[in-house]
Design an enzyme around this catalytic site. Sequence first.
Site, short mmCIF file in Angstrom:
data_model
loop_
_atom_site.label_atom_id
_atom_site.label_comp_id
_atom_site.label_asym_id
_atom_site.label_seq_id
_atom_site.Cartn_x
_atom_site.Cartn_y
_atom_site.Cartn_z
N SER A 181 27.00 22.78 36.40
CA SER A 181 27.92 22.44 35.33
C SER A 181 27.60 21.02 34.83
O SER A 181 26.43 20.72 34.58
CB SER A 181 29.35 22.57 35.85
OG SER A 181 30.24 22.67 34.81
N ASP A 448 28.91 33.14 31.58
CA ASP A 448 29.38 31.76 31.73
C ASP A 448 29.88 31.22 30.38
O ASP A 448 29.13 31.19 29.41
CB ASP A 448 28.19 30.91 32.22
CG ASP A 448 28.52 29.44 32.35
OD1 ASP A 448 29.69 29.06 32.19
OD2 ASP A 448 27.57 28.67 32.62
#
Length: 535
Positions: A181, A448
């Site tokens: 991330s 995602d």
Amino acid sequence: MLTSIFGSLALCVQVAFAIFPRAPIVALPKAPSGPVVSRNGTQLAPIDTVFFFDQLVDHTNPSLGTFKQRYWHTAEFYETGPIILFTPGEANAEPFTGYLTNETINGQIAQQQNGATIVLEHRYYGLSNPVPNLSGENMKFHTIQQAIDDLAYFANEVVLPQPNGDKLSPATTPWILIGGSYSGALTSWTMVNQPNVFWAGYASSAVVEAILNYWAYFQPVREFMPANCSADVEAVIAHVDQVFTGNDTTAIQALKDNWGLGELTFLDDVASALMENLFDWQSLQPDVGPGATFFEFCDALEVKDGVNAPATGWGLDTALPAWGSFWNSSYLADICGDDDVSDCLGTHDASASFYTDTAVDNADRSWFWIVCNEVGFLQDGPPEDVPAIVSRVVTTDYSFRQCVDMFSDVFASTADVPMAAGIANVDSKYDGWNVSIDRLFFGNGLRDPWREATVSADGVDRASTATQPIAIGDGFHTSDLLTDNGLVDPTVLAVQKQGLSFMKTWLAEWTPPSTSSKRDEPQGRRVNSSRFFRS
Ligand SMILES: *[C@@H]1O[C@H](CO)[C@@H](O)[C@H](O)[C@H]1NC(C)=O
Ligand SMILES: *[C@@H]1O[C@H](CO)[C@@H](O)[C@H](O)[C@H]1NC(C)=O
Ligand SMILES: *[C@@H]1O[C@H](CO)[C@@H](O)[C@H](O)[C@H]1NC(C)=O
Ligand SMILES: *[C@@H]1O[C@H](CO)[C@@H](O)[C@H](O)[C@H]1NC(C)=O
Ligand SMILES: *[C@@H]1O[C@H](CO)[C@@H](O)[C@H](O)[C@H]1NC(C)=O
Ligand SMILES: *[C@@H]1O[C@H](CO)[C@@H](O)[C@H](O)[C@H]1NC(C)=O
Ligand SMILES: *[C@@H]1O[C@H](CO)[C@@H](O)[C@H](O)[C@H]1NC(C)=O
Ligand SMILES: *[C@@H]1O[C@H](CO)[C@@H](O)[C@H](O)[C@H]1NC(C)=O
């Protein structure tokens, strides 16, 4: 209380705060338990043992001294292999010590390569602060460049609590940098900016390209959520936008009441609150069952008298009250607890404590500084030609205003918020989607919500190469970092296996860097932090 940026990852710390953009945070592994034993049978320190590193307050001015940066470390699998460094990024790192173990790809690499693992707390998060509080003025050392320099300085200077711990710098030992991330992006950015420190990198769901208007966050959600649910959410949101941009005050009030939000004065706060149900998607993982909050929401809209809606949904007349009932019966209480709805979901009171409380260990506040200055990633309604599951009443201005309210000591007005310039600087200095660096592995997931900021974004078309491979599975956000996700989803397992295989190949190729290159100055310009402050 509203769940924090971490959503239903349910970190122990939940702070009362209004709607901020959702942060790109790495998945939380299982908490480790039990004693740790080294390969030769020696009992090692427990996983939760905290170590401290004397980190430079300001890498541009070492004379300002050091602060204590927390880290965790284990030599469980160590036998003269690599040192594997990881930061969870924008969070108190304490709940993330599972990243030392083979519950994660980090530990799997250590186990395969006989390496040691480290979890380093990022500056300005948890208890690793170079300043006593999080006022705007005190954020002057909180930049992506300082965070990059922290990783490099740590690797070069740390004396690790293990045999030979003072002789394991990148000059003599291969170091691997891992992140997911935001910290996955930091992995890419660090290898671009500090090219001679980390021999290899593993970047999962790495949001390498900073983007101001990040409406595309909701594209993978819309694409992969149940079709009936997206059809009905679109129908309700179209209705909300029509009523909220009209003049019928009775209809507006009735619509607010539908969700129990009648007392919220500002329509952008109501529209923003409805995003919460879509943000719940970020907490999904392959090993999460149908009982997840996101699917409870869709079930509430789509299952009527035990019957599922067809792919086209039930339509507005059923979906609108069904969504309202979901909030009234449990959801509003889940996110706001006993808090007053205005305190919990209103953002227009600049004297609210979530704006004025500058105490440390407030990840939302520290992350919001980076949002306002360097990355943006403002989640809002899409352009007119894209179907909307999020209201267009929520615009980028919604967050700009909050930058001023949060850091009023340094921003007098939205004109002082240097977001656009900061993003341009980040994307040019650290290469964004254009990254091209040896021995950097990207693992991504189709589902995602952050995929549109990764090298696997639609339309970006970065090729996977042997030196910079890109592996993509059906996973969600940073799914490939967690061992359990590979056990339930073979496409995630395939990503993990490729990552492990590349690490094996690259470590076999390791040669010590020439001493002259070890201390090369970082490439590119330093951030001139004075531009963050009004004169
Ligand atoms: C066993 O490992 C521990 C910790 O890694 C180390 O301190 C010790 O010297 C090792 N003992 C032997 C006999 O190799
Ligand atoms: C993970 O490590 C533990 C020791 O911490 C070990 O017992 C276990 O076998 C390892 N798992 C795998 C799949 O190798
Ligand atoms: C925050 O820290 C600064 C020193 O860096 C201090 O001057 C200021 O009074 C502190 N503010 C609060 C609210 O504690
Ligand atoms: C709402 O009212 C204002 C002035 O009262 C008018 O200018 C505007 O066109 C109206 N909007 C709609 C959607 O009716
Ligand atoms: C409709 O909604 C139900 C309940 O959420 C879900 O299980 C099903 O997969 C959906 N069907 C379609 C075609 O979207
Ligand atoms: C939700 O509760 C409010 C009262 O707080 C009520 O006005 C509204 O009708 C309820 N919504 C639904 C769909 O029942
Ligand atoms: C990436 O490269 C393209 C083509 O060379 C260029 O137009 C673009 O500005 C670059 N983007 C970044 C973030 O550097
Ligand atoms: C930093 O920016 C300020 C204000 O824009 C400028 O006055 C100063 O010269 C800059 N410093 C450097 C080192 O570029």
